[in-house]
Design a protein around this motif. Structure first.
Motif, PDB file in Angstrom:
ATOM      1  N   ALA A 173      22.466  88.920 -19.343  1.00 45.08           N
ATOM      2  CA  ALA A 173      23.476  88.486 -18.376  1.00 45.08           C
ATOM      3  C   ALA A 173      24.854  88.972 -18.787  1.00 45.08           C
ATOM      4  CB  ALA A 173      23.461  86.961 -18.247  1.00 45.08           C
ATOM      5  N   ASP A 174      25.169  88.899 -20.077  1.00 49.10           N
ATOM      6  CA  ASP A 174      26.464  89.397 -20.562  1.00 49.10           C
ATOM      7  C   ASP A 174      26.627  90.885 -20.254  1.00 49.10           C
ATOM      8  OD1 ASP A 174      27.237  86.955 -21.569  1.00 49.10           O
ATOM      9  OD2 ASP A 174      26.581  87.381 -23.610  1.00 49.10           O
ATOM     10  N   MET A 175      25.579  91.665 -20.516  1.00 46.95           N
ATOM     11  CA  MET A 175      25.643  93.101 -20.282  1.00 46.95           C
ATOM     12  C   MET A 175      25.750  93.409 -18.788  1.00 46.95           C
ATOM     13  SD  MET A 175      23.305  96.105 -21.982  1.00 46.95           S
ATOM     14  CE  MET A 175      21.720  95.478 -21.435  1.00 46.95           C
ATOM     15  N   VAL A 176      25.014  92.657 -17.981  1.00 49.44           N
ATOM     16  CA  VAL A 176      25.051  92.863 -16.535  1.00 49.44           C
ATOM     17  C   VAL A 176      26.454  92.607 -15.992  1.00 49.44           C
ATOM     18  CG1 VAL A 176      24.304  91.863 -14.341  1.00 49.44           C
ATOM     19  CG2 VAL A 176      22.608  92.459 -16.070  1.00 49.44           C
ATOM     20  N   VAL A 177      27.091  91.550 -16.444  1.00 58.25           N
ATOM     21  CA  VAL A 177      28.430  91.219 -15.943  1.00 58.25           C
ATOM     22  C   VAL A 177      29.427  92.319 -16.287  1.00 58.25           C
ATOM     23  CG1 VAL A 177      30.382  89.652 -16.238  1.00 58.25           C
ATOM     24  CG2 VAL A 177      28.107  88.737 -15.861  1.00 58.25           C
ATOM     25  N   SER A 178      29.314  92.889 -17.475  1.00 59.69           N
ATOM     26  CA  SER A 178      30.234  93.978 -17.836  1.00 59.69           C
ATOM     27  C   SER A 178      30.041  95.173 -16.904  1.00 59.69           C
ATOM     28  CB  SER A 178      30.026  94.397 -19.297  1.00 59.69           C
ATOM     29  OG  SER A 178      28.780  95.050 -19.478  1.00 59.69           O
ATOM     30  N   ARG A 179      28.791  95.451 -16.528  1.00 61.86           N
ATOM     31  CA  ARG A 179      28.525  96.548 -15.589  1.00 61.86           C
ATOM     32  C   ARG A 179      29.019  96.195 -14.186  1.00 61.86           C
ATOM     33  NH1 ARG A 179      27.758  98.516 -20.128  1.00 61.86           N
ATOM     34  NH2 ARG A 179      25.749  99.386 -20.783  1.00 61.86           N
ATOM     35  N   GLN A 180      28.876  94.934 -13.803  1.00 62.79           N
ATOM     36  CA  GLN A 180      29.370  94.523 -12.492  1.00 62.79           C
ATOM     37  C   GLN A 180      30.886  94.696 -12.408  1.00 62.79           C
ATOM     38  OE1 GLN A 180      28.676  90.398 -11.482  1.00 62.79           O
ATOM     39  NE2 GLN A 180      29.225  90.685  -9.336  1.00 62.79           N
ATOM     40  N   MET A 181      31.579  94.342 -13.475  1.00 66.18           N
ATOM     41  CA  MET A 181      33.041  94.507 -13.484  1.00 66.18           C
ATOM     42  C   MET A 181      33.417  95.983 -13.444  1.00 66.18           C
ATOM     43  SD  MET A 181      34.543  91.528 -15.905  1.00 66.18           S
ATOM     44  CE  MET A 181      35.446  90.416 -14.864  1.00 66.18           C
ATOM     45  N   TRP A 182      32.644  96.790 -14.155  1.00 66.60           N
ATOM     46  CA  TRP A 182      32.877  98.239 -14.151  1.00 66.60           C
ATOM     47  C   TRP A 182      32.748  98.785 -12.737  1.00 66.60           C
ATOM     48  CZ3 TRP A 182      28.437 101.547 -13.348  1.00 66.60           C
ATOM     49  CH2 TRP A 182      28.728 102.912 -13.393  1.00 66.60           C
ATOM     50  N   ALA A 183      31.702  98.399 -12.031  1.00 63.47           N
ATOM     51  CA  ALA A 183      31.509  98.874 -10.664  1.00 63.47           C
ATOM     52  C   ALA A 183      32.572  98.324  -9.728  1.00 63.47           C
ATOM     53  CB  ALA A 183      30.120  98.477 -10.167  1.00 63.47           C
ATOM     54  N   ALA A 184      32.903  97.039  -9.886  1.00 62.91           N
ATOM     55  CA  ALA A 184      33.898  96.422  -9.013  1.00 62.91           C
ATOM     56  C   ALA A 184      35.254  97.094  -9.149  1.00 62.91           C
ATOM     57  CB  ALA A 184      34.010  94.931  -9.316  1.00 62.91           C
ATOM     58  N   GLN A 185      35.583  97.497 -10.376  1.00 69.17           N
ATOM     59  CA  GLN A 185      36.891  98.127 -10.600  1.00 69.17           C
ATOM     60  C   GLN A 185      36.994  99.499  -9.947  1.00 69.17           C
ATOM     61  OE1 GLN A 185      37.097  97.908 -14.866  1.00 69.17           O
ATOM     62  NE2 GLN A 185      37.710  95.749 -14.861  1.00 69.17           N
ATOM     63  N   GLN A 186      35.858 100.107  -9.614  1.00 64.76           N
ATOM     64  CA  GLN A 186      35.892 101.399  -8.924  1.00 64.76           C
ATOM     65  C   GLN A 186      36.241 101.228  -7.445  1.00 64.76           C
ATOM     66  OE1 GLN A 186      35.323 103.803 -11.290  1.00 64.76           O
ATOM     67  NE2 GLN A 186      34.851 102.044 -12.595  1.00 64.76           N
ATOM     68  N   THR A 187      36.156 100.000  -6.959  1.00 62.43           N
ATOM     69  CA  THR A 187      36.368  99.755  -5.530  1.00 62.43           C
ATOM     70  C   THR A 187      37.805  99.374  -5.201  1.00 62.43           C
ATOM     71  OG1 THR A 187      35.921  97.366  -5.606  1.00 62.43           O
ATOM     72  CG2 THR A 187      34.013  98.839  -5.419  1.00 62.43           C
ATOM     73  N   TRP A 188      38.543  98.898  -6.193  1.00 61.68           N
ATOM     74  CA  TRP A 188      39.891  98.374  -5.962  1.00 61.68           C
ATOM     75  C   TRP A 188      39.851  97.254  -4.917  1.00 61.68           C
ATOM     76  CZ3 TRP A 188      43.557 100.000  -9.296  1.00 61.68           C
ATOM     77  CH2 TRP A 188      43.315 101.199  -9.964  1.00 61.68           C
ATOM     78  N   ALA A 189      38.758  96.516  -4.878  1.00 66.51           N
ATOM     79  CA  ALA A 189      38.597  95.436  -3.903  1.00 66.51           C
ATOM     80  C   ALA A 189      38.670  94.090  -4.626  1.00 66.51           C
ATOM     81  CB  ALA A 189      37.262  95.568  -3.178  1.00 66.51           C
ATOM     82  N   PRO A 190      39.692  93.285  -4.354  1.00 64.52           N
ATOM     83  CA  PRO A 190      39.830  91.986  -5.029  1.00 64.52           C
ATOM     84  C   PRO A 190      38.616  91.077  -4.844  1.00 64.52           C
ATOM     85  CG  PRO A 190      41.876  92.552  -3.900  1.00 64.52           C
ATOM     86  CD  PRO A 190      40.837  93.555  -3.465  1.00 64.52           C
ATOM     87  N   ASP A 191      37.953  91.145  -3.675  1.00 66.60           N
ATOM     88  CA  ASP A 191      36.797  90.280  -3.443  1.00 66.60           C
ATOM     89  C   ASP A 191      35.666  90.585  -4.423  1.00 66.60           C
ATOM     90  OD1 ASP A 191      38.097  89.061  -1.335  1.00 66.60           O
ATOM     91  OD2 ASP A 191      37.245  90.397   0.170  1.00 66.60           O
ATOM     92  N   LEU A 192      35.439  91.865  -4.683  1.00 63.27           N
ATOM     93  CA  LEU A 192      34.369  92.242  -5.612  1.00 63.27           C
ATOM     94  C   LEU A 192      34.734  91.893  -7.054  1.00 63.27           C
ATOM     95  CD1 LEU A 192      33.428  95.526  -3.833  1.00 63.27           C
ATOM     96  CD2 LEU A 192      31.781  93.750  -4.434  1.00 63.27           C
ATOM     97  N   GLU A 193      35.998  92.032  -7.399  1.00 61.90           N
ATOM     98  CA  GLU A 193      36.420  91.653  -8.744  1.00 61.90           C
ATOM     99  C   GLU A 193      36.334  90.142  -8.922  1.00 61.90           C
ATOM    100  OE1 GLU A 193      39.860  93.501 -10.411  1.00 61.90           O
ATOM    101  OE2 GLU A 193      39.630  95.321  -9.233  1.00 61.90           O
TER     102      GLU A 193
END
Length: 398
Positions: A173-193
């Motif tokens: 879960a820790d590793m997954v969340v870091s990847r989710q944040m990585w992907a979210a930051q590529q979107t520049w979308a506050p909702d995803l972050e």
């Protein structure tokens, strides 16, 4: 109860770990801030181990909360292989082996994953996630700067977090969340972050680090509010910000901070009133119904079970519209916990039966559901066929 063929419940793990370390019950109770009577009742099955108690005992024993929660699956061979595949996919997050899918085909697959998570069908979701993550990432890497493609990657990682969390895989879960944040930051979308921050705070919640989790929530709320440059007005904005406050409700109530709990509940209610019904966005469910469910759960954590039972009765009779099985199942589990606390054992059993009917996979693996079953089973209830069946389903009886 637990045997070589059935996984032990959290309270049983507490007893095993304490004895393995040759720590007396009195010494562990003192170090965890409990009374000897409290710890004795938990270990002997007369009282359920709550998340707050598990966090305190884990800290006193010097182990992670995941050691106490344990692995809820009795036969984990298939799950282990599927989890290994998911770990590999998460590890090679920017080196996908899968082909680029047509946009429509990928969108269909992402929506299927989100639906499986909402329906608590974790095993089916686990089976499809490794390939889906690779395909979505391949699409995103083939179209640099395409926010929509990265949003799909972030949403799939949100699904992966749900699987890892529910299957007791804290490191994954820790590793997954870091990847989710990585992907979210590529979107520049506050909702995803915000969705990624919601899961990040969840990892602290699972670890029993409630104060740090609250700090994550407060930071995410501040960042999201700055991005709005005003107030939340659209449904997506209300869902993102309101969901962060709901995470705050759980963390604050488990941290035994009644004032912070009330503050997050109040703010979530204010936002929920602006929505006609509950809705799901980026794996976050928010609205009037889910806010009520979180308030009920807070009453359970703050040792106000009578208030929780009072709220639960109308909610179970007429569930709020728009809520998926993942939320309604949790409502039934929290209701069972509250009914057990007020010693209405038959009502607790009925609530658990509802949880199994609504969300069987979640209920089978949920540590608090397993604790309620364990206590009911010990309290001279063994002759009840329905309860024995539930004990077998959660792996506490053969």
């Amino acid at each position: 109860m637990g045997s070589q063929n059935t996984p032990p419940a959290p309270a049983e793990n507490i007893s095993v770990l304490r004895k393995a370390r040759r720590i007396s019950r009195a010494a562990l109770a003192r170090q965890a801030g409990l009374t000897v009577s409290q710890l004795s009742k938990v270990e002997t099955g007369l009282r359920p181990a709550t998340p707050s108690l598990i966090a305190a005992v884990a800290d006193a024993l010097g182990v992670s909360t995941s050691r106490i929660y344990g692995q809820p699956y009795a036969d984990a061979s298939h799950q282990a292989r599927a989890l290994d595949a998911l770990r590999a996919a998460v590890r090679r997050h920017d080196l996908p082996r899968e082909d680029v899918l047509p946009p429509a085909a990928l969108a269909t697959k992402v929506q299927k994953a989100i639906g499986l998570r909402a329906q608590t069908r974790y095993l089916d979701l686990l089976d499809m996630l490794p390939e889906a993550l690779g395909q979505a990432t391949a699409v995103a890497l083939s179209a640099p700067g395409e926010a929509g493609a990265w949003a799909q990657v972030a949403d799939l990682y949100g699904c992966a977090y749900g699987v890892a969390h529910r299957m007791g895989q804290a490191d994954l879960a820790d590793m997954v969340v870091s990847r989710q944040m990585w992907a979210a930051q590529q979107t520049w979308a506050p909702d995803l972050e915000a969705a990624a921050a919601w899961n990040l705070a969840g990892t602290y919640q699972t670890a029993g680090q409630y104060d740090d989790g609250l700090a994550i929530v407060e930071r995410a709320i501040s960042q999201y509010e700055r991005s709005l440059r005003g107030t939340a007005n659209t449904p997506a904005q209300l869902i993102s910000l309101g969901s962060l406050h709901l995470r705050g409700v759980v963390l604050a109530s488990r941290h035994r901070d009644a004032n912070a709990t009330a503050d997050h509940v109040s703010k979530a209610k204010s936002m929920a009133e602006q929505l006609p019904t509950d809705a799901l966005v980026h794996n976050l469910t928010f609205g009037p119904g889910n806010t009520a469910l979180y308030e009920l759960a807070a009453y359970v954590e703050l040792d106000r079970p009578h208030d929780a039972v009072r709220m639960a009765t109308p909610l179970l009779k007429a569930p709020p519209p728009g809520l998926r099985p993942t939320r309604l199942g949790r409502l039934a589990i929290d209701t069972a916990r509250a009914q057990l606390a007020v010693r209405k054992y038959e009502d607790a059993e009925k609530a658990l039966a509802q949880a199994f009917a609504i969300a069987p996979e979640m209920t089978q693996t949920h540590p608090m559901a397993r604790e309620v079953v364990r206590v009911l089973f010990v309290l001279n209830q063994r002759a009840r066929p329905a309860l024995l069946d539930m004990a077998r389903r959660v792996g506490l009886a053969t």
